[in-house]
Write a protein that holds these residues in place. Structure first.
Motif, PDB file in Angstrom:
ATOM      1  N   LEU A   1       2.418   9.639 -17.219  1.00  0.00           N
ATOM      2  CA  LEU A   1       2.195  10.059 -18.435  1.00  0.00           C
ATOM      3  C   LEU A   1       0.774  10.192 -18.513  1.00  0.00           C
ATOM      4  O   LEU A   1       0.160   9.144 -18.610  1.00  0.00           O
ATOM      5  CB  LEU A   1       2.754   9.095 -19.513  1.00  0.00           C
ATOM      6  CG  LEU A   1       2.600   9.397 -21.197  1.00  0.00           C
ATOM      7  CD1 LEU A   1       3.386  10.692 -21.209  1.00  0.00           C
ATOM      8  CD2 LEU A   1       2.732   8.562 -22.049  1.00  0.00           C
ATOM      9  N   GLY A   2       0.358  11.365 -18.578  1.00  0.00           N
ATOM     10  CA  GLY A   2      -1.150  11.620 -18.474  1.00  0.00           C
ATOM     11  C   GLY A   2      -1.619  11.001 -17.050  1.00  0.00           C
ATOM     12  O   GLY A   2      -1.265  11.282 -16.077  1.00  0.00           O
ATOM     13  N   LYS A   3      -2.781  10.252 -17.174  1.00  0.00           N
ATOM     14  CA  LYS A   3      -3.322   9.555 -15.635  1.00  0.00           C
ATOM     15  C   LYS A   3      -2.754   8.359 -15.590  1.00  0.00           C
ATOM     16  O   LYS A   3      -3.161   7.768 -14.706  1.00  0.00           O
ATOM     17  CB  LYS A   3      -4.847   9.398 -16.047  1.00  0.00           C
ATOM     18  CG  LYS A   3      -5.641  10.513 -16.419  1.00  0.00           C
ATOM     19  CD  LYS A   3      -7.118  10.419 -16.468  1.00  0.00           C
ATOM     20  CE  LYS A   3      -7.810  11.738 -16.538  1.00  0.00           C
ATOM     21  NZ  LYS A   3      -9.402  11.468 -16.659  1.00  0.00           N
ATOM     22  N   LYS A   4      -1.673   7.960 -16.332  1.00  0.00           N
ATOM     23  CA  LYS A   4      -0.963   6.409 -16.071  1.00  0.00           C
ATOM     24  C   LYS A   4       0.362   6.755 -15.334  1.00  0.00           C
ATOM     25  O   LYS A   4       1.104   7.686 -15.575  1.00  0.00           O
ATOM     26  CB  LYS A   4      -0.696   5.961 -17.430  1.00  0.00           C
ATOM     27  CG  LYS A   4      -2.125   5.569 -18.134  1.00  0.00           C
ATOM     28  CD  LYS A   4      -1.863   4.524 -19.055  1.00  0.00           C
ATOM     29  CE  LYS A   4      -1.143   5.047 -20.427  1.00  0.00           C
ATOM     30  NZ  LYS A   4      -0.884   4.316 -21.352  1.00  0.00           N
TER      31      LYS A   4
ATOM     32  N   ASN B   1      -1.280   9.047  -6.013  1.00  0.00           N
ATOM     33  CA  ASN B   1      -1.045  10.578  -5.792  1.00  0.00           C
ATOM     34  C   ASN B   1      -0.470  10.984  -6.862  1.00  0.00           C
ATOM     35  O   ASN B   1      -0.640  12.293  -7.022  1.00  0.00           O
ATOM     36  CB  ASN B   1      -0.606  10.928  -4.447  1.00  0.00           C
ATOM     37  CG  ASN B   1      -1.358  10.443  -3.153  1.00  0.00           C
ATOM     38  OD1 ASN B   1      -2.863  10.580  -3.398  1.00  0.00           O
ATOM     39  ND2 ASN B   1      -0.794  10.386  -1.986  1.00  0.00           N
ATOM     40  N   LYS B   2       0.341  10.344  -7.447  1.00  0.00           N
ATOM     41  CA  LYS B   2       1.276  10.757  -8.659  1.00  0.00           C
ATOM     42  C   LYS B   2       2.047  11.753  -8.525  1.00  0.00           C
ATOM     43  O   LYS B   2       2.368  12.865  -9.229  1.00  0.00           O
ATOM     44  CB  LYS B   2       0.230  10.987  -9.854  1.00  0.00           C
ATOM     45  CG  LYS B   2      -0.645   9.942 -10.373  1.00  0.00           C
ATOM     46  CD  LYS B   2      -1.395  10.350 -11.589  1.00  0.00           C
ATOM     47  CE  LYS B   2      -1.718   8.985 -12.397  1.00  0.00           C
ATOM     48  NZ  LYS B   2      -2.140   7.948 -11.651  1.00  0.00           N
TER      49      LYS B   2
ATOM     50  N   THR C   1       0.703  -1.388  -0.082  1.00  0.00           N
ATOM     51  CA  THR C   1      -0.023  -0.021  -0.044  1.00  0.00           C
ATOM     52  C   THR C   1       0.876   1.143  -0.132  1.00  0.00           C
ATOM     53  O   THR C   1       0.567   2.361  -0.505  1.00  0.00           O
ATOM     54  CB  THR C   1      -0.967   0.143   1.272  1.00  0.00           C
ATOM     55  OG1 THR C   1      -0.190   0.040   2.464  1.00  0.00           O
ATOM     56  CG2 THR C   1      -1.861  -1.171   1.039  1.00  0.00           C
ATOM     57  N   PHE C   2       2.098   1.132   0.341  1.00  0.00           N
ATOM     58  CA  PHE C   2       2.918   2.255   0.480  1.00  0.00           C
ATOM     59  C   PHE C   2       3.250   2.864  -0.967  1.00  0.00           C
ATOM     60  O   PHE C   2       3.045   3.868  -1.337  1.00  0.00           O
ATOM     61  CB  PHE C   2       4.240   1.785   1.109  1.00  0.00           C
ATOM     62  CG  PHE C   2       5.286   2.846   1.489  1.00  0.00           C
ATOM     63  CD1 PHE C   2       5.053   3.739   2.459  1.00  0.00           C
ATOM     64  CD2 PHE C   2       6.304   2.936   0.389  1.00  0.00           C
ATOM     65  CE1 PHE C   2       6.148   4.965   2.256  1.00  0.00           C
ATOM     66  CE2 PHE C   2       7.268   4.022   0.487  1.00  0.00           C
ATOM     67  CZ  PHE C   2       7.050   5.175   1.477  1.00  0.00           C
ATOM     68  N   LEU C   3       3.466   1.899  -1.784  1.00  0.00           N
ATOM     69  CA  LEU C   3       3.954   2.288  -3.353  1.00  0.00           C
ATOM     70  C   LEU C   3       2.576   2.728  -4.063  1.00  0.00           C
ATOM     71  O   LEU C   3       2.561   3.512  -4.949  1.00  0.00           O
ATOM     72  CB  LEU C   3       4.642   1.122  -3.999  1.00  0.00           C
ATOM     73  CG  LEU C   3       6.137   0.747  -3.550  1.00  0.00           C
ATOM     74  CD1 LEU C   3       6.813   0.035  -4.510  1.00  0.00           C
ATOM     75  CD2 LEU C   3       7.138   2.375  -3.631  1.00  0.00           C
ATOM     76  N   ALA C   4       1.565   1.961  -3.581  1.00  0.00           N
ATOM     77  CA  ALA C   4       0.292   1.976  -4.225  1.00  0.00           C
ATOM     78  C   ALA C   4      -0.181   3.532  -3.926  1.00  0.00           C
ATOM     79  O   ALA C   4      -0.952   4.204  -4.862  1.00  0.00           O
ATOM     80  CB  ALA C   4      -0.677   0.876  -3.722  1.00  0.00           C
ATOM     81  N   LYS C   5       0.056   4.102  -2.702  1.00  0.00           N
ATOM     82  CA  LYS C   5      -0.236   5.323  -2.497  1.00  0.00           C
ATOM     83  C   LYS C   5       0.334   6.411  -3.261  1.00  0.00           C
ATOM     84  O   LYS C   5      -0.023   7.356  -3.762  1.00  0.00           O
ATOM     85  CB  LYS C   5       0.095   5.548  -0.953  1.00  0.00           C
ATOM     86  CG  LYS C   5      -0.655   6.824  -0.489  1.00  0.00           C
ATOM     87  CD  LYS C   5      -2.153   6.721  -0.257  1.00  0.00           C
ATOM     88  CE  LYS C   5      -2.896   7.843   0.518  1.00  0.00           C
ATOM     89  NZ  LYS C   5      -4.454   7.705   0.476  1.00  0.00           N
TER      90      LYS C   5
END
Length: 328
Positions: free
Chosen positions: A254-257, A222-223, A214-218
């Motif tokens: 890149l954009g939303k990704k 948030n990007k 969840t650390f990297l997922a966060k």
């Protein structure tokens, strides 16, 4: 406030307490709000600004947008070119980057008074300004060299492992660290795949499951680049294989990704990661994102062609690949 003291400023190195007191009598304290502009590109330079409390960002025009090229905090000073070039104009815009900002400001008018009445003090300050400009130029050159070299590497290599390795090596020349990871991210299987690793006991090709991490997922959610220190870690965080005393993580968006992650741990100098380190990685991530996406799409196309050739149509040939160079 924040332990601010004029005696600790590099601007006043080698000045006696009495000399600092003389200069301080000419300083005017001012307060600003978030996003307020202190310097505006194209406007006349009229003052030197010392940051007493808060943050500011220096923006410049790149193509059709503005990009932050440096951040400054308590103890930094800007606008010194007003004292070196008469009637000169600001080349960049300086904007408040914190809820509030307190500055101490020295106008050109008051500087001329100091020069006339206290020439020895003025000479010492000129010397300190020159040293500061050299350091600032080094930082700017570091960023430009990194971006230039990054662009060259992207053009030279097709293999993602090679790109990752050489990009990380360039970053390490500017921000030397003990630990580094370069990962690509797949939204299809929710995994971050390690393309290059330094210092960590993590193999190239290893995957972080973003459903469990969840650390990297966060970070990906948030990007935004984040700086972490030892005080930020919970017991759960300490179990993660890439945790170090200090950590700088930049998503490659890149954009939303989110296409990848750059993870740096523990600077060799022992210092914390800085806002300028963050700016450098943000700029590099923006530059390399299209190349990573292109590499991903090429890999997908190659896999698709392999699938068609082997499992669907044994006589399938990619477009333009005809026997004896003929046309069908």
């Amino acid at each position: 406030m924040n332990g601010f003291s004029l005696n600790n400023l590099s601007l006043f190195d080698n000045l006696t307490n009495k000399e600092i007191k003389i200069v301080s009598d000419f300083l005017i304290e001012k307060n600003y709000s978030n996003e307020e502009k202190i310097f505006i590109k194209g406007k006349a330079r009229t003052k030197l600004v010392i940051i007493k409390d808060g943050l500011v960002k220096l923006n410049t025009d790149i193509a059709d947008h503005q990009e932050t090229i440096a951040m400054f905090r308590s103890g930094d000073f800007l606008g010194e070119m007003a004292f070196l070039e008469k009637n000169s104009l600001h080349q960049h815009t300086l904007i408040v980057a914190s809820p509030n900002l307190t500055t101490l400001e020295l106008s050109i008018y008051h500087w001329f008074t100091i020069q006339k009445k206290y020439p020895e003090i003025a000479q010492k300050i000129y010397h300190n300004i020159a040293i500061n400009l050299k350091k600032r130029l080094d930082h700017s050159n570091n960023k430009l060299v990194t971006l230039f070299a990054g662009g060259k590497i992207i053009a030279l290599y097709d293999n993602m492992n090679e790109i990752s390795k050489h990009l990380t090596e360039i970053i390490l020349k500017v921000i030397p660290v003990k630990y580094a990871l370069f990962c690509t991210v797949s939204s299809i299987n929710s995994k971050a795949s390690v393309q290059y690793a330094l210092g960590y006991k993590i193999n190239i090709g290893a995957n972080f499951d973003l459903l469990n991490d969840t650390f990297l997922a966060k970070i990906i959610e948030n990007k935004k680049t984040k700086i972490f220190n030892k005080s930020d870690w919970s017991k759960e965080h300490l179990k993660l294989p890439y945790i170090s005393n200090s950590l700088l993580i930049t998503p490659i968006n890149l954009g939303k990704k989110t296409l990848g992650l750059i993870i740096l741990g523990d600077k060799l100098s022992g210092r914390d990661f800085s806002a300028n380190n963050q700016i450098l990685l943000d700029a590099l991530a923006t530059q390399i994102a299209p190349a990573i996406e292109e590499h991903r799409l090429n890999a997908l196309q190659s896999s698709s062609e392999d699938l068609k050739r082997v499992y669907i149509d044994p006589f399938y040939r990619p477009e333009g690949d005809h026997p004896l160079g003929g046309n069908s």
